[in-house]
Scaffold this motif. Structure first.
Motif, PDB file in Angstrom:
ATOM      1  N   GLN A   1      -2.282  14.889   3.364  1.00 52.77           N
ATOM      2  CA  GLN A   1      -1.335  13.968   1.675  1.00 52.77           C
ATOM      3  C   GLN A   1      -2.103  13.307   0.512  1.00 52.77           C
ATOM      4  N   THR A   2      -2.971  13.012   0.909  1.00 53.45           N
ATOM      5  CA  THR A   2      -3.764  12.408  -0.144  1.00 53.45           C
ATOM      6  C   THR A   2      -5.314  13.440  -1.283  1.00 53.45           C
ATOM      7  N   LEU A   3      -5.184  14.436  -1.077  1.00 57.28           N
ATOM      8  CA  LEU A   3      -5.971  14.858  -1.763  1.00 57.28           C
ATOM      9  C   LEU A   3      -4.555  16.239  -2.368  1.00 57.28           C
ATOM     10  N   PHE A   4      -4.385  16.477  -4.010  1.00 58.74           N
ATOM     11  CA  PHE A   4      -3.927  17.224  -4.852  1.00 58.74           C
ATOM     12  C   PHE A   4      -4.745  17.850  -5.344  1.00 58.74           C
ATOM     13  N   LYS A   5      -3.415  19.270  -6.278  1.00 59.37           N
ATOM     14  CA  LYS A   5      -4.904  20.108  -6.669  1.00 59.37           C
ATOM     15  C   LYS A   5      -3.143  20.815  -7.895  1.00 59.37           C
ATOM     16  N   LEU A   6      -4.513  21.221  -9.278  1.00 62.56           N
ATOM     17  CA  LEU A   6      -3.172  22.271 -10.017  1.00 62.56           C
ATOM     18  C   LEU A   6      -2.901  23.801  -9.578  1.00 62.56           C
ATOM     19  N   ASP A   7      -2.025  24.029  -9.659  1.00 61.00           N
ATOM     20  CA  ASP A   7      -1.189  25.363  -8.892  1.00 61.00           C
ATOM     21  C   ASP A   7      -2.983  26.616  -9.392  1.00 61.00           C
ATOM     22  N   ASP A   8      -3.415  26.524 -10.599  1.00 58.44           N
ATOM     23  CA  ASP A   8      -4.661  27.246 -11.191  1.00 58.44           C
ATOM     24  C   ASP A   8      -6.028  27.055 -10.645  1.00 58.44           C
ATOM     25  N   GLN A   9      -5.998  25.734  -9.609  1.00 62.22           N
ATOM     26  CA  GLN A   9      -6.900  25.192  -8.970  1.00 62.22           C
ATOM     27  C   GLN A   9      -7.669  24.745 -10.264  1.00 62.22           C
ATOM     28  N   SER A  10      -7.807  24.025 -11.394  1.00 61.57           N
ATOM     29  CA  SER A  10      -9.210  23.858 -12.661  1.00 61.57           C
ATOM     30  C   SER A  10      -8.670  22.624 -11.526  1.00 61.57           C
TER      31      SER A  10
ATOM     32  N   LEU B   1       0.800  18.357 -10.418  1.00 59.38           N
ATOM     33  CA  LEU B   1      -0.327  18.158  -9.354  1.00 59.38           C
ATOM     34  C   LEU B   1      -0.131  18.516  -7.676  1.00 59.38           C
ATOM     35  N   ARG B   2      -0.073  19.253  -6.734  1.00 54.57           N
ATOM     36  CA  ARG B   2       0.480  19.917  -5.390  1.00 54.57           C
ATOM     37  C   ARG B   2      -0.014  19.263  -4.294  1.00 54.57           C
ATOM     38  N   PRO B   3       0.550  19.049  -3.667  1.00 53.68           N
ATOM     39  CA  PRO B   3      -0.461  17.918  -2.389  1.00 53.68           C
ATOM     40  C   PRO B   3      -0.929  18.856  -1.420  1.00 53.68           C
ATOM     41  N   CYS B   4      -2.017  18.760  -1.256  1.00 53.81           N
ATOM     42  CA  CYS B   4      -2.852  19.452  -0.108  1.00 53.81           C
ATOM     43  C   CYS B   4      -1.567  19.424   1.520  1.00 53.81           C
TER      44      CYS B   4
ATOM     45  N   GLY C   1       1.069  -1.151   0.594  1.00 52.28           N
ATOM     46  CA  GLY C   1       0.325   0.081   0.152  1.00 52.28           C
ATOM     47  C   GLY C   1       0.944   1.142   0.039  1.00 52.28           C
ATOM     48  N   ARG C   2       2.058   1.144   0.313  1.00 48.91           N
ATOM     49  CA  ARG C   2       3.154   2.608   0.958  1.00 48.91           C
ATOM     50  C   ARG C   2       3.522   2.315  -0.775  1.00 48.91           C
ATOM     51  N   LEU C   3       3.996   1.799  -0.688  1.00 47.21           N
ATOM     52  CA  LEU C   3       4.573   1.984  -2.629  1.00 47.21           C
ATOM     53  C   LEU C   3       4.097   2.200  -3.543  1.00 47.21           C
ATOM     54  N   TRP C   4       3.047   1.494  -3.102  1.00 43.91           N
ATOM     55  CA  TRP C   4       1.712   2.496  -4.203  1.00 43.91           C
ATOM     56  C   TRP C   4       1.328   3.870  -4.053  1.00 43.91           C
ATOM     57  N   PHE C   5       1.020   4.034  -2.917  1.00 38.95           N
ATOM     58  CA  PHE C   5       0.744   5.568  -2.411  1.00 38.95           C
ATOM     59  C   PHE C   5       1.856   6.168  -3.039  1.00 38.95           C
ATOM     60  N   LEU C   6       2.830   5.963  -3.047  1.00 41.71           N
ATOM     61  CA  LEU C   6       4.202   6.645  -3.231  1.00 41.71           C
ATOM     62  C   LEU C   6       4.617   6.903  -4.731  1.00 41.71           C
ATOM     63  N   THR C   7       4.455   6.209  -5.364  1.00 45.22           N
ATOM     64  CA  THR C   7       4.100   5.536  -6.851  1.00 45.22           C
ATOM     65  C   THR C   7       2.714   6.637  -7.210  1.00 45.22           C
ATOM     66  N   ALA C   8       1.586   6.912  -6.383  1.00 49.61           N
ATOM     67  CA  ALA C   8       1.057   7.250  -7.740  1.00 49.61           C
ATOM     68  C   ALA C   8       0.819   9.057  -6.639  1.00 49.61           C
ATOM     69  N   CYS C   9       1.783   9.506  -6.204  1.00 49.30           N
ATOM     70  CA  CYS C   9       1.792  10.641  -5.368  1.00 49.30           C
ATOM     71  C   CYS C   9       2.886  11.275  -6.727  1.00 49.30           C
ATOM     72  N   ARG C  10       3.986  10.272  -7.047  1.00 48.73           N
ATOM     73  CA  ARG C  10       4.807  10.123  -7.822  1.00 48.73           C
ATOM     74  C   ARG C  10       4.665  11.175  -9.506  1.00 48.73           C
ATOM     75  N   ALA C  11       3.747  10.114  -9.581  1.00 49.14           N
ATOM     76  CA  ALA C  11       2.847  10.534 -11.150  1.00 49.14           C
ATOM     77  C   ALA C  11       2.190  12.046 -11.259  1.00 49.14           C
ATOM     78  N   LEU C  12       2.029  12.201  -9.990  1.00 51.07           N
ATOM     79  CA  LEU C  12       0.304  13.135  -9.959  1.00 51.07           C
ATOM     80  C   LEU C  12       1.505  14.395  -9.927  1.00 51.07           C
ATOM     81  N   LYS C  13       2.400  14.690  -9.093  1.00 54.24           N
ATOM     82  CA  LYS C  13       3.600  15.887  -8.979  1.00 54.24           C
ATOM     83  C   LYS C  13       4.410  15.526 -10.480  1.00 54.24           C
TER      84      LYS C  13
END
Length: 122
Positions: free
Chosen positions: A71-80, A64-67, A48-60
């Motif tokens: 840390q499970t909520l991400f957003k684009l800088d322009d909030q779109s 996308l930046r974590p709240c 579970g931890r490895l999947w979470f880290l893999t997903a976070c790398r893809a989102l970043k």
């Protein structure tokens, strides 16, 4: 609003460095050997931890930046676009353009169940 469902989520995780061996299924003719796992599997604590880290790398990588508060909520800088995940599901909301770009990017990163681009918005 839309969601993406990732296939075999733990197998798509990166960074599995644990030496773990399993017995092959009884259906295999040679059961005298052990198999060494090369990817995380369900039931392994680290998966579970490895999947979470893999997903976070893809989102970043998709900018996308974590709240800071969750840390499970991400957003684009322009909030779109806003995104969160629940194990193998990505749930997101945003403009039509940002949702289409996000879902296309995630489809390139991970094996997903069939995407229905026509019905991404409600």
């Amino acid at each position: 609003m839309g969601s993406l469902d990732v296939k075999a989520v733990y197998i798509q995780a990166d960074g599995f460095r644990i030496s773990m061996f399993v017995r092959p299924p009884k259906e295999k003719s040679d059961t005298s050997h052990l198999w060494r796992l090369e990817k995380p599997a369900y039931g392994i604590v680290e998966s579970g931890r490895l999947w979470f880290l893999t997903a976070c790398r893809a989102l970043k990588a998709h900018k996308l930046r974590p709240c800071p508060y969750d840390q499970t909520l991400f957003k684009l800088d322009d909030q779109s676009l806003f995104e969160t995940k629940e194990v193998d599901n990505f749930i997101f909301i945003g403009t039509n353009k940002s949702m289409y770009e996000y879902s296309s990017y995630m489809a390139r990163c991970f094996k997903l169940y069939v995407l229905d681009y026509e019905n991404l918005c409600f």
